[in-house]
Write a protein that holds these residues in place. Structure first.
Motif, PDB file in Angstrom:
ATOM      1  N   GLN A 167     108.980 -30.983  33.732  1.00  0.00           N
ATOM      2  CA  GLN A 167     108.812 -32.206  32.949  1.00  0.00           C
ATOM      3  C   GLN A 167     109.333 -32.002  31.528  1.00  0.00           C
ATOM      4  OE1 GLN A 167     104.771 -33.632  33.015  1.00  0.00           O
ATOM      5  NE2 GLN A 167     105.216 -35.440  31.767  1.00  0.00           N
ATOM      6  N   ALA A 168     109.007 -30.862  30.929  1.00  0.00           N
ATOM      7  CA  ALA A 168     109.463 -30.579  29.563  1.00  0.00           C
ATOM      8  C   ALA A 168     110.980 -30.393  29.513  1.00  0.00           C
ATOM      9  CB  ALA A 168     108.760 -29.336  29.030  1.00  0.00           C
ATOM     10  N   ARG A 169     111.518 -29.671  30.468  1.00  0.00           N
ATOM     11  CA  ARG A 169     112.959 -29.432  30.470  1.00  0.00           C
ATOM     12  C   ARG A 169     113.737 -30.714  30.728  1.00  0.00           C
ATOM     13  NH1 ARG A 169     115.144 -26.030  34.291  1.00  0.00           N
ATOM     14  NH2 ARG A 169     116.901 -25.706  32.908  1.00  0.00           N
ATOM     15  N   ALA A 170     113.188 -31.599  31.557  1.00  0.00           N
ATOM     16  CA  ALA A 170     113.861 -32.875  31.812  1.00  0.00           C
ATOM     17  C   ALA A 170     113.949 -33.717  30.550  1.00  0.00           C
ATOM     18  CB  ALA A 170     113.115 -33.644  32.900  1.00  0.00           C
ATOM     19  N   ALA A 171     113.014 -33.502  29.631  1.00  0.00           N
ATOM     20  CA  ALA A 171     113.029 -34.216  28.353  1.00  0.00           C
ATOM     21  C   ALA A 171     113.893 -33.507  27.308  1.00  0.00           C
ATOM     22  CB  ALA A 171     111.602 -34.369  27.835  1.00  0.00           C
ATOM     23  N   GLY A 172     114.507 -32.385  27.690  1.00  0.00           N
ATOM     24  CA  GLY A 172     115.418 -31.692  26.806  1.00  0.00           C
ATOM     25  C   GLY A 172     114.808 -30.604  25.955  1.00  0.00           C
ATOM     26  N   LEU A 173     113.538 -30.243  26.208  1.00  0.00           N
ATOM     27  CA  LEU A 173     112.873 -29.224  25.411  1.00  0.00           C
ATOM     28  C   LEU A 173     113.269 -27.824  25.846  1.00  0.00           C
ATOM     29  CD1 LEU A 173     111.011 -31.789  25.043  1.00  0.00           C
ATOM     30  CD2 LEU A 173     109.119 -30.183  24.766  1.00  0.00           C
ATOM     31  N   ASP A 174     113.249 -26.889  24.909  1.00  0.00           N
ATOM     32  CA  ASP A 174     113.240 -25.477  25.238  1.00  0.00           C
ATOM     33  C   ASP A 174     111.808 -25.100  25.597  1.00  0.00           C
ATOM     34  OD1 ASP A 174     115.946 -25.172  24.634  1.00  0.00           O
ATOM     35  OD2 ASP A 174     115.541 -24.570  22.560  1.00  0.00           O
ATOM     36  N   VAL A 175     111.660 -24.142  26.524  1.00  0.00           N
ATOM     37  CA  VAL A 175     110.329 -23.743  26.991  1.00  0.00           C
ATOM     38  C   VAL A 175     110.217 -22.225  26.996  1.00  0.00           C
ATOM     39  CG1 VAL A 175     108.664 -23.816  28.898  1.00  0.00           C
ATOM     40  CG2 VAL A 175     110.124 -25.803  28.450  1.00  0.00           C
ATOM     41  N   VAL A 176     109.073 -21.736  26.512  1.00  0.00           N
ATOM     42  CA  VAL A 176     108.727 -20.318  26.600  1.00  0.00           C
ATOM     43  C   VAL A 176     107.328 -20.223  27.196  1.00  0.00           C
ATOM     44  CG1 VAL A 176     108.213 -18.200  25.321  1.00  0.00           C
ATOM     45  CG2 VAL A 176     110.145 -19.635  24.628  1.00  0.00           C
ATOM     46  N   LEU A 177     107.187 -19.466  28.276  1.00  0.00           N
ATOM     47  CA  LEU A 177     105.875 -19.196  28.850  1.00  0.00           C
ATOM     48  C   LEU A 177     105.303 -17.928  28.226  1.00  0.00           C
ATOM     49  CD1 LEU A 177     106.490 -19.909  32.662  1.00  0.00           C
ATOM     50  CD2 LEU A 177     105.631 -21.474  30.895  1.00  0.00           C
ATOM     51  N   MET A 178     104.005 -17.926  27.966  1.00  0.00           N
ATOM     52  CA  MET A 178     103.307 -16.750  27.455  1.00  0.00           C
ATOM     53  C   MET A 178     102.336 -16.275  28.533  1.00  0.00           C
ATOM     54  SD  MET A 178     100.683 -16.382  24.174  1.00  0.00           S
ATOM     55  CE  MET A 178     101.944 -16.696  22.943  1.00  0.00           C
ATOM     56  N   ASP A 179     102.415 -14.984  28.884  1.00  0.00           N
ATOM     57  CA  ASP A 179     101.554 -14.499  29.969  1.00  0.00           C
ATOM     58  C   ASP A 179     100.207 -13.997  29.441  1.00  0.00           C
ATOM     59  OD1 ASP A 179     102.040 -11.868  29.095  1.00  0.00           O
ATOM     60  OD2 ASP A 179     103.493 -11.432  30.684  1.00  0.00           O
ATOM     61  N   LEU A 180      99.521 -13.182  30.217  1.00  0.00           N
ATOM     62  CA  LEU A 180      98.134 -12.803  29.967  1.00  0.00           C
ATOM     63  C   LEU A 180      97.958 -11.907  28.749  1.00  0.00           C
ATOM     64  CD1 LEU A 180      97.261 -11.814  33.654  1.00  0.00           C
ATOM     65  CD2 LEU A 180      97.227 -14.100  32.628  1.00  0.00           C
ATOM     66  N   GLN A 181      96.744 -11.884  28.221  1.00  0.00           N
ATOM     67  CA  GLN A 181      96.398 -10.921  27.182  1.00  0.00           C
ATOM     68  C   GLN A 181      95.976  -9.599  27.835  1.00  0.00           C
ATOM     69  OE1 GLN A 181      94.687 -13.684  28.089  1.00  0.00           O
ATOM     70  NE2 GLN A 181      92.764 -13.842  26.947  1.00  0.00           N
ATOM     71  N   TYR A 182      96.300  -8.500  27.180  1.00  0.00           N
ATOM     72  CA  TYR A 182      95.902  -7.160  27.628  1.00  0.00           C
ATOM     73  C   TYR A 182      94.495  -6.934  27.086  1.00  0.00           C
ATOM     74  CZ  TYR A 182      96.260  -2.081  28.405  1.00  0.00           C
ATOM     75  OH  TYR A 182      96.073  -0.777  28.825  1.00  0.00           O
ATOM     76  N   ALA A 183      93.500  -7.161  27.939  1.00  0.00           N
ATOM     77  CA  ALA A 183      92.106  -7.162  27.500  1.00  0.00           C
ATOM     78  C   ALA A 183      91.224  -6.536  28.585  1.00  0.00           C
ATOM     79  CB  ALA A 183      91.652  -8.598  27.235  1.00  0.00           C
ATOM     80  N   PRO A 184      90.119  -5.919  28.190  1.00  0.00           N
ATOM     81  CA  PRO A 184      89.259  -5.241  29.167  1.00  0.00           C
ATOM     82  C   PRO A 184      88.839  -6.112  30.346  1.00  0.00           C
ATOM     83  CG  PRO A 184      88.613  -4.606  26.965  1.00  0.00           C
ATOM     84  CD  PRO A 184      89.656  -5.682  26.805  1.00  0.00           C
ATOM     85  N   LYS A 185      88.386  -7.333  30.081  1.00  0.00           N
ATOM     86  CA  LYS A 185      87.932  -8.174  31.194  1.00  0.00           C
ATOM     87  C   LYS A 185      89.082  -8.640  32.058  1.00  0.00           C
ATOM     88  CE  LYS A 185      83.452  -9.696  29.476  1.00  0.00           C
ATOM     89  NZ  LYS A 185      82.553 -10.843  29.182  1.00  0.00           N
ATOM     90  N   MET A 186      90.267  -8.740  31.488  1.00  0.00           N
ATOM     91  CA  MET A 186      91.438  -9.088  32.290  1.00  0.00           C
ATOM     92  C   MET A 186      91.819  -7.912  33.181  1.00  0.00           C
ATOM     93  SD  MET A 186      93.395 -11.776  32.669  1.00  0.00           S
ATOM     94  CE  MET A 186      93.344 -12.677  31.111  1.00  0.00           C
ATOM     95  N   LEU A 187      91.729  -6.698  32.646  1.00  0.00           N
ATOM     96  CA  LEU A 187      92.101  -5.509  33.411  1.00  0.00           C
ATOM     97  C   LEU A 187      91.145  -5.239  34.563  1.00  0.00           C
ATOM     98  CD1 LEU A 187      93.058  -3.175  30.436  1.00  0.00           C
ATOM     99  CD2 LEU A 187      94.613  -4.339  32.004  1.00  0.00           C
ATOM    100  N   GLU A 188      89.922  -5.784  34.486  1.00  0.00           N
ATOM    101  CA  GLU A 188      88.959  -5.626  35.576  1.00  0.00           C
ATOM    102  C   GLU A 188      89.343  -6.450  36.803  1.00  0.00           C
ATOM    103  OE1 GLU A 188      85.242  -6.826  33.963  1.00  0.00           O
ATOM    104  OE2 GLU A 188      85.015  -5.058  32.670  1.00  0.00           O
ATOM    105  N   LYS A 189      90.171  -7.450  36.623  1.00  0.00           N
ATOM    106  CA  LYS A 189      90.522  -8.361  37.713  1.00  0.00           C
ATOM    107  C   LYS A 189      91.668  -7.773  38.545  1.00  0.00           C
ATOM    108  CE  LYS A 189      87.474 -11.354  36.473  1.00  0.00           C
ATOM    109  NZ  LYS A 189      86.284 -11.604  37.317  1.00  0.00           N
ATOM    110  N   THR A 190      91.419  -7.647  39.825  1.00  0.00           N
ATOM    111  CA  THR A 190      92.392  -6.979  40.699  1.00  0.00           C
ATOM    112  C   THR A 190      93.706  -7.740  40.825  1.00  0.00           C
ATOM    113  OG1 THR A 190      91.420  -8.044  42.646  1.00  0.00           O
ATOM    114  CG2 THR A 190      90.573  -5.860  42.038  1.00  0.00           C
ATOM    115  N   ARG A 191      93.688  -9.047  40.559  1.00  0.00           N
ATOM    116  CA  ARG A 191      94.904  -9.840  40.740  1.00  0.00           C
ATOM    117  C   ARG A 191      95.639 -10.141  39.439  1.00  0.00           C
ATOM    118  NH1 ARG A 191      95.081 -14.689  44.628  1.00  0.00           N
ATOM    119  NH2 ARG A 191      97.247 -13.947  44.625  1.00  0.00           N
TER     120      ARG A 191
END
Length: 273
Positions: A167-191
């Motif tokens: 939807q954003a690209r169709a409107a002509g925008l540039d897009v950057v995705l930001m992934d997860l934070q490196y954090a203890p509770k995130m690292l506990e998650k197997t996925r």
């Protein structure tokens, strides 16, 4: 698409306006000026990690034409600034400051459109009102975190992000995705690793930028430039002022490099300025 260096002499001829709004701005709210930077540790991360692996043609064209640049930071609590000591310590406010240093003379606005607790299927419904209606040129979308933390449906997350990106690209925008934070509770998650892979593949397939926040923060910890406690607060999830600041500085470097294709594959550390 514009390639090569954007002349600094041209950039310095433009006027400078740095503004940033709070996480949930009211329609009548005036932009809040970005304050003076707080002291922060050095964030030296290799350009091979901070590279967005994509150019930003709309951003480059607007800068070259002397036009204002509007950026929307979209996402959940780590965009809104949970864990920061004040709204002006969240990453969008700090990003406005560091981009202003790197792009002197550019009329720049960064809008914080993070909402605590959202998942991607909720955030995508705001693309129209919080991104397109804001006349954004660049969308930076922090994705995936709450799906991992809540052990949610990865397929729903992927479909939602893909729909929003298209939807954003169709409107002509540039897009950057930001992934997860490196954090203890995130690292506990197997996925967590599966989500990082999913986001990377999606960015590649949709031909948009990817800011690898997880890899940036992990590099700082593993090289002992910073500790986990420097980057992540007591809740084990949300970033500290220093963590948000470092994310903003390295993201600003990635954006600058994306405007300089000849330098995008440079090796070595990219010092924060």
């Amino acid at each position: 698409m514009i390639s090569g260096l954007i002349p600094r002499a041209f950039l310095s001829a433009l006027t400078l306006l740095l503004t940033v709004s709070g996480p949930v701005p009211s329609p009548a709210a005036e932009p809040v000026p970005v304050p003076a930077p707080a002291p922060a540790p050095e964030c030296l991360v290799p350009r091979t990690i901070t590279s967005l692996s994509s150019t930003l043609p709309r951003v480059a064209e607007r800068i070259a034409a002397g036009l204002p640049l509007r950026i929307v930071a979209l996402g959940s609590s780590s965009t809104a600034g949970a864990g920061a000591s004040a709204p002006d310590r969240a990453y969008p406010a700090r990003l406005a400051h560091y981009l202003g240093q790197r792009m002197p003379g550019v009329a720049l606005t960064v809008l914080n459109k993070g909402i605590n607790g959202e998942t991607d299927d909720q955030t995508v419904e705001r693309i129209g009102t919080d991104v397109l209606a804001q006349k954004a040129d660049l969308l930076i979308w922090q994705v995936g975190a709450n799906t991992v933390l809540r052990e949610g449906d990865f397929a729903v997350s992927e479909a939602s992000v893909r729909r929003g990106v298209e939807q954003a690209r169709a409107a002509g925008l540039d897009v950057v995705l930001m992934d997860l934070q490196y954090a203890p509770k995130m690292l506990e998650k197997t996925r967590a690793g599966d989500m990082l892979t999913q986001i990377s593949h999606l960015a590649n397939e949709e031909h948009v930028g990817l800011f690898r926040r997880f890899a940036v923060m992990r590099d700082l910890v593993q090289t002992q430039r910073m500790g986990v406690a420097d980057l992540i607060g007591p809740d084990g999830v949300h970033q500290t002022d220093a963590g948000y600041d470092c994310v903003a500085r390295t993201l600003a470097g990635g954006i600058e490099d994306a405007l300089r294709p000849a330098n995008a594959d440079a090796r070595g550390a990219a010092p924060a300025r």
